[in-house]
Design a protein around this motif. Structure first.
Motif, mmCIF file in Angstrom:
data_model
loop_
_atom_site.group_PDB
_atom_site.id
_atom_site.type_symbol
_atom_site.label_atom_id
_atom_site.label_comp_id
_atom_site.label_asym_id
_atom_site.label_seq_id
_atom_site.Cartn_x
_atom_site.Cartn_y
_atom_site.Cartn_z
ATOM 1 N N ALA C 315 32.858 56.799 18.122
ATOM 2 C CA ALA C 315 32.771 55.522 18.828
ATOM 3 C C ALA C 315 33.005 54.383 17.844
ATOM 4 C CB ALA C 315 31.422 55.389 19.494
ATOM 5 N N ALA C 316 32.452 54.526 16.639
ATOM 6 C CA ALA C 316 32.616 53.474 15.638
ATOM 7 C C ALA C 316 34.081 53.321 15.272
ATOM 8 C CB ALA C 316 31.785 53.805 14.396
ATOM 9 N N THR C 335 43.301 46.909 24.384
ATOM 10 C CA THR C 335 42.064 46.640 23.646
ATOM 11 C C THR C 335 40.857 46.990 24.502
ATOM 12 O OG1 THR C 335 43.280 44.777 22.754
ATOM 13 C CG2 THR C 335 40.967 44.906 22.199
ATOM 14 N N ILE C 336 40.931 46.538 25.779
ATOM 15 C CA ILE C 336 39.797 46.819 26.667
ATOM 16 C C ILE C 336 39.640 48.327 26.841
ATOM 17 C CG2 ILE C 336 38.941 46.557 29.026
ATOM 18 C CD1 ILE C 336 40.440 43.847 29.054
ATOM 19 N N GLY C 337 40.774 48.993 27.005
ATOM 20 C CA GLY C 337 40.728 50.442 27.192
ATOM 21 C C GLY C 337 40.092 51.148 26.016
ATOM 22 N N LEU C 338 40.501 50.748 24.816
ATOM 23 C CA LEU C 338 39.958 51.393 23.630
ATOM 24 C C LEU C 338 38.461 51.125 23.513
ATOM 25 C CD1 LEU C 338 40.972 53.109 21.346
ATOM 26 C CD2 LEU C 338 41.286 51.067 19.977
ATOM 27 N N PHE C 341 36.668 53.250 25.936
ATOM 28 C CA PHE C 341 36.609 54.625 25.444
ATOM 29 C C PHE C 341 35.520 54.764 24.389
ATOM 30 C CE2 PHE C 341 38.375 58.191 22.869
ATOM 31 C CZ PHE C 341 38.330 59.148 23.872
ATOM 32 N N GLY C 342 35.438 53.737 23.520
ATOM 33 C CA GLY C 342 34.394 53.744 22.500
ATOM 34 C C GLY C 342 33.007 53.708 23.126
ATOM 35 N N ALA C 346 30.101 56.354 22.707
ATOM 36 C CA ALA C 346 28.789 55.941 22.199
ATOM 37 C C ALA C 346 27.688 56.361 23.159
ATOM 38 C CB ALA C 346 28.776 54.421 22.008
ATOM 39 N N LEU C 347 27.963 56.221 24.471
ATOM 40 C CA LEU C 347 26.950 56.629 25.461
ATOM 41 C C LEU C 347 26.670 58.129 25.348
ATOM 42 C CD1 LEU C 347 27.775 54.557 28.659
ATOM 43 C CD2 LEU C 347 25.781 54.392 27.141
ATOM 44 N N ILE C 348 27.767 58.907 25.237
ATOM 45 C CA ILE C 348 27.561 60.352 25.071
ATOM 46 C C ILE C 348 26.723 60.607 23.830
ATOM 47 C CG2 ILE C 348 28.729 62.549 24.643
ATOM 48 C CD1 ILE C 348 31.085 61.513 26.243
ATOM 49 N N GLY C 349 27.073 59.890 22.758
ATOM 50 C CA GLY C 349 26.327 60.062 21.515
ATOM 51 C C GLY C 349 24.851 59.760 21.711
ATOM 52 N N LEU C 350 24.568 58.668 22.444
ATOM 53 C CA LEU C 350 23.167 58.293 22.643
ATOM 54 C C LEU C 350 22.440 59.340 23.484
ATOM 55 C CD1 LEU C 350 23.443 54.436 23.159
ATOM 56 C CD2 LEU C 350 22.602 55.703 21.166
#
Lengths: 384, 158, 425
Positions: C315-316, C335-338, C341-342, C346-350
């Motif tokens: 995500a970073a 940009t918004i898409g990326l 995606f990040g 990040a949500l999955i990571g959390l």
């Protein structure tokens, strides 16, 4: 005709008559649309399993009648056409043509023009070898060198673009010298390129020279002896890799190559690996020549005194230069008019391609690809 | 060398020079022997080029020439002979195997046949093509319309 | 109603795989999960391969469809599905039609026994590894069928090459596998196992991955397998069957559209399958690194953070590149898409930091990481090596790998026997 001539005794040129369809044989067509034939070469292979029993090249798919066009254009107008033959070494083609006509006119390009010509031609030789290296490695399955060589070839093309506006078919020279004075900073650009490029050759070699698979794929593949090369008229790096130390730049110096100090790299075995080494060494030698030339460019005019309308006296001239692929010859007949009566091009690729059958017999299909690559043919030049 | 050749062949040989380049004009009848001698005795072991020139207004309209090179002597020579239309020449493939495609190209472009050539057929143009393009009586825009229509399925290639 | 809920819940606390526990509902769920996961992995692999290869070759790779070409595989998939499905007039229709399905079937079926964790497998067969090798070699059949049915020279040669290659490398592969199986018998009872889960558990019990066992015997066996598996999947430098410079595209020259994409799918899932075998047999399957050395509560906690941290790291990277995106209005959507995606990553990571989740996905995470390392190797090979010639390939298989495999097998057996006789009498 007298029999048993020495030139024939070591060449197996006869193709015994056999029924066309044999259960053990497979006849396949490689090309004209095939990724590894570098254009529109068609090779008919007769295979026994994977082994090549014989092959025949069918060429002419790119025939544009350059020689016929030459008879219908003035000497000056034909100059850009020669660039379209060996389009990856367009500058060499132009040099050969311009020198031939200069010989016919009995003029000589001024020293400054000669030096610039040598620099551009040698840059072109590097570019041609780079393109060869990339595509040859790609044929053998190493996809990465292609992008490395193209990245570096770009720098050469940038110099061309700055010099004459074109990148590929440059039309860089004129009969009697150069059309354009070099741009400000040309020498510096060339020097920068040399400094940039020398480490890159090491980079290519790192990728391939000691790569075990590369060595296995190329060593003892497509062997041709120096004697066979001469008999078949094969010239250029292929001849030199077979151990014949012959380079027109040394043997019959044209332009001002006699002013430069360089070596002729040769190989011993005449196999694909040696041809690879020879071409890589040639790139280094070209760098040497350019280094000397760029330091010694004299001041002065860039055009000799050439009439506006070129009308050479009646006569005929054969002149040849060492193009990146071998001996590139021009035979021009003048009938005293503004147009050549006959232009004949002796293309190195065309003659070298004849050796394909000799080099591939008894080898495997995969080797045919390697050998086509190592011959460094350009179909624009084979078919003209 | 020229003197020696003249000695053995007499008036059939004419030595000429233009722009510092030597070439010899040879009678058609001497061709096979002379090429053999050049290859075997004078060490011209590399056949650089074989080509032809068409002069339609002459009695013998074709110049056929061999450009030869000797590695040992570092010397080039051109051998030229004049032949009439329809006349054939002995093939030099037995002397220089590399002459194979060069002779095929001369046949393709000028229609000059070489006797004893292993595979005398067209090389650059398609096999069924009519006409020999580098003859002077072949206009630059001419094409074998019939061939184009049959094989390519188009009206004209132009 | 209650009984259904109970039926569903009854499995959750089980320490068996759903197949072994006989719970068909959960087996189906697992099959769906594996199928979807595999498809996503192939799509991701497609993008990653093009991107990584591109960066190895000083170019950018896909950049147009989505930010940094992230949507490229989806665009490709849509294109392939919409393409005309051509069956050549001269082809043998039925066989031509069947061939890709057989290849895909073989490639997907092997995942029935792949253990993503002690309970995370569709089923646990007592002949797991045998099943896997057997089914994965069925894909040869599909390839030969494809080459034959195309009724064209290049596919035929490609198919012959590829079948000869797969058959001959299977021998060396089998020998390497046997030497790993031998190692599973080094326990008190002296009986080994063919079960994939059993093999990993044996490594756990012996406290050593088999790659380090009897150094260097395990390593050599692993090496043999690692070479053979590249050849087995027809990948560079052994990609003779589809050597594009020689045979245009090998056995699938005449295929297009959906059928071609099935071959593509099968190739990538076969790569994942053989990598899974290698990971299971030698790299400790789902076991995390250093389970003995770095044991204890604190280390358990640290290692349980890994999955989450990995996703946060990705995500970073996304966020970093979002910031670096050109500020031109044309790039706004990208940009918004990326960034989106990040955020997803990040949500999955959390989510993965939640202890209950983190404990359950630990095994899967480590397994996937090890397989991913192999996938990277595959790409790396492709970027570095030229292609072997057919005779050299055969030479390597029969004259180098086979004797090596035999030698390693004999040595492993002797050492194992000695160990059992001398140290554990």
């Amino acid at each position: 005709m007298t029999e048993s001539d020495s030139a024939l005794s070591h060449l197996d040129l006869e193709t015994p008559e056999k029924p066309f369809l044999d259960a053990n044989e497979l006849v396949i067509n490689m090309g004209p649309q095939h990724p590894a034939t570098h254009g529109v070469l068609r090779v008919i292979l007769r295979l026994d399993g994977e082994k090549v029993l014989g092959l025949e090249c069918v060429i002419g798919y790119l025939h544009r009648g350059v020689e016929k066009i030459g008879e219908h254009r003035t000497y000056t107008m034909f100059n850009p056409y020669v660039d379209r033959m060996d389009y990856v070494a367009a500058v060499s083609n132009g040099l050969g043509y311009c020198e031939t006509i200069e010989k016919l006119l009995n003029v000589e390009a001024p020293p400054r023009a000669q030096y610039v010509r040598v620099i551009l031609t040698e840059l072109n030789r590097i570019a041609s070898h780079q393109l060869w290296l990339g595509t040859h490695a790609l044929d053998i399955g190493a996809i990465t060198p292609l992008f490395y060589t193209f990245r570096d070839r770009e720098e050469i093309l940038k110099i061309y673009e700055k010099y004459c506006g074109a990148r590929l078919t440059t039309h860089a020279f004129r009969i009697g010298g150069l059309q354009y004075e070099t741009y400000a900073g040309f020498e510096q650009d060339v020097r920068n390129f040399l400094n940039f490029f020398l480490p890159k050759i090491d980079e290519y070699e790192e990728l391939l020279t000691t790569n075990r698979i590369w060595v296995e794929r190329t060593r003892n593949v497509g062997i041709i002896s120096g004697k066979d090369c001469i008999a078949l008229g094969v010239t250029g790096p292929v001849l030199r890799a077979s151990g014949v130390k012959w380079d027109l730049r040394k043997a019959q110096p044209y332009a001002n190559y006699k002013n430069f100090d360089f070596d002729i790299p040769i190989g011993q075995n005449g196999d694909t690996y040696d041809r690879y080494l020879v071409r890589v060494a040639e790139m280094r030698q070209s760098v040497r020549i350019i280094e000397q030339a760029v330091e010694a460019i004299p001041e002065g005019p860039i055009m000799a005194k050439v009439p506006k309308v070129i009308k050479p006296a009646v006569g005929e001239v054969y002149h040849s230069i060492e193009a990146p692929k071998g001996e590139l010859g021009y035979f021009v007949v003048s009938d005293g008019s503004t147009q050549p009566y006959r232009v004949r091009v002796r293309p190195p690729s065309f003659v070298n391609l004849q050796a394909l059958d000799k080099m591939c017999r008894g080898q495997l299909v995969a080797d045919v690809i390697a050998v086509i690559g190592t011959l460094d043919i350009v179909l624009g030049e084979v078919d003209r | 060398m020229i003197a020696k050749l003249k000695g053995s062949y007499g008036s059939g040989i004419q030595a000429l020079t233009y722009a510092g380049q030597n070439y010899i004009l040879v009678d058609r009848s001497l061709i096979p022997d002379l090429l053999h001698v050049l290859r075997n005795e004078e060490q011209f072991d590399y056949c650089v080029d074989i080509t032809a020139v068409h002069y339609p207004n002459r009695d013998k309209p074709f110049d056929v020439l061999w450009v030869l090179y000797s590695f040992a002597r570092n010397e080039r020579i051109r051998v030229t002979t004049q032949i009439s239309d329809g006349e054939t020449l002995p093939s030099s493939v037995p002397i220089w195997p590399g002459a194979n495609w060069l002779e095929r190209e001369v046949y393709d472009m000028f229609g000059i046949k070489f006797d004893g050539h292993p595979d005398m057929k067209r090389i650059l143009l398609p096999d069924g093509w009519k006409g020999h393009p580098l003859r002077k009586d072949y206009p630059i825009l001419q094409q074998d319309t019939e061939w184009v229509q049959i094989n390519l399925g188009i009206e004209s290639g132009q | 109603m209650n009984s259904i809920v109970q039926y569903i819940q009854s499995y959750l606390a089980s320490d068996k795989t759903p197949g072994a526990a006989g719970n068909m509902f959960w087996a189906l769920v697992y099959i769906m999960l594996v199928f979807v996961g595999l498809s996503v992995a192939v799509i991701a692999m497609n993008w990653l391969e093009r991107k990584i290869l591109a960066h190895m070759q000083v170019r950018l790779g896909p950049m147009r469809v989505g930010p940094h070409g992230l949507l490229q595989p989806i665009a490709d998939a849509i294109k392939l599905l919409l393409k005309e499905d051509i069956i050549p007039a001269e082809a043998d229709g039925l066989i031509f039609w069947m061939a890709p399905f057989i290849v895909v079937l073989a490639a997907f079926t092997v995942f029935v026994v792949v253990p993503f964790g002690p309970t995370h497998a569709i089923t646990d067969m007592n002949i797991g590894i045998l099943f896997m090798l057997g089914v994965s070699s069925l894909s040869v059949l599909g390839i030969v069928m494809a080459g034959w049915a195309s009724n064209s020279h290049y596919p035929l040669i490609g198919a012959l090459r590829s079948s000869a290659q797969m058959v001959s490398y299977e021998v060396a592969m089998g020998l390497a596998v046997v030497s790993a199986i031998l190692m599973t018998s080094l326990n008190a009872t002296g009986t080994g196992t063919l079960s994939m889960i059993g093999i990993v558990q044996a490594q756990q019990a012996q406290g050593e991955w088999f790659i380090f066992k009897f150094f260097p015997l395990g390593l050599i066996a692993f090496f043999i397998f690692a070479v053979a598996m590249v050849a087995e999947t027809n990948r560079a430098p052994f990609d003779l069957a589809e050597a594009e410079s020689e045979l245009t595209a090998g056995f699938h020259t005449e295929y297009s559209g959906f059928r071609w994409s099935l071959f593509f799918l099968a190739e990538y899932s076969a790569m994942i399958a053989v990598s899974s075998i290698a990971v299971t047999l030698w790299l400790g399957g789902w076991l995390r690194p250093f389970p003995n050395l770095l044991s204890g509560g604190i280390w358990e906690l640290v290692f349980s953070f890994f999955p989450g941290v990995t996703f946060l790291f990705f995500a970073a990277i996304c966020f970093y590149n979002t910031v670096r995106m050109p500020k031109h209005p044309l790039f706004r959507i990208q940009t918004i898409g990326l960034a989106a995606f990040g955020v997803v990553l990040a949500l999955i990571g959390l989510v993965l930091f939640i202890p209950a989740v983190s404990m359950r996905v630990q095994d899967i995470f480590w397994f996937a990481t090890k397989v991913a390392a192999f996938m990277y190797l595959y790409i790396w090979y492709r970027g570095t090596f030229p292609r072997y010639r057919f005779d050299q390939l055969m030479q390597m298989g029969w004259k180098v790998l086979l004797p090596m495999g035999l030698g390693v097998l004999i040595l492993t057996a002797s050492v194992a026997l000695l160990q059992q006789k001398l140290w554990h009498p």
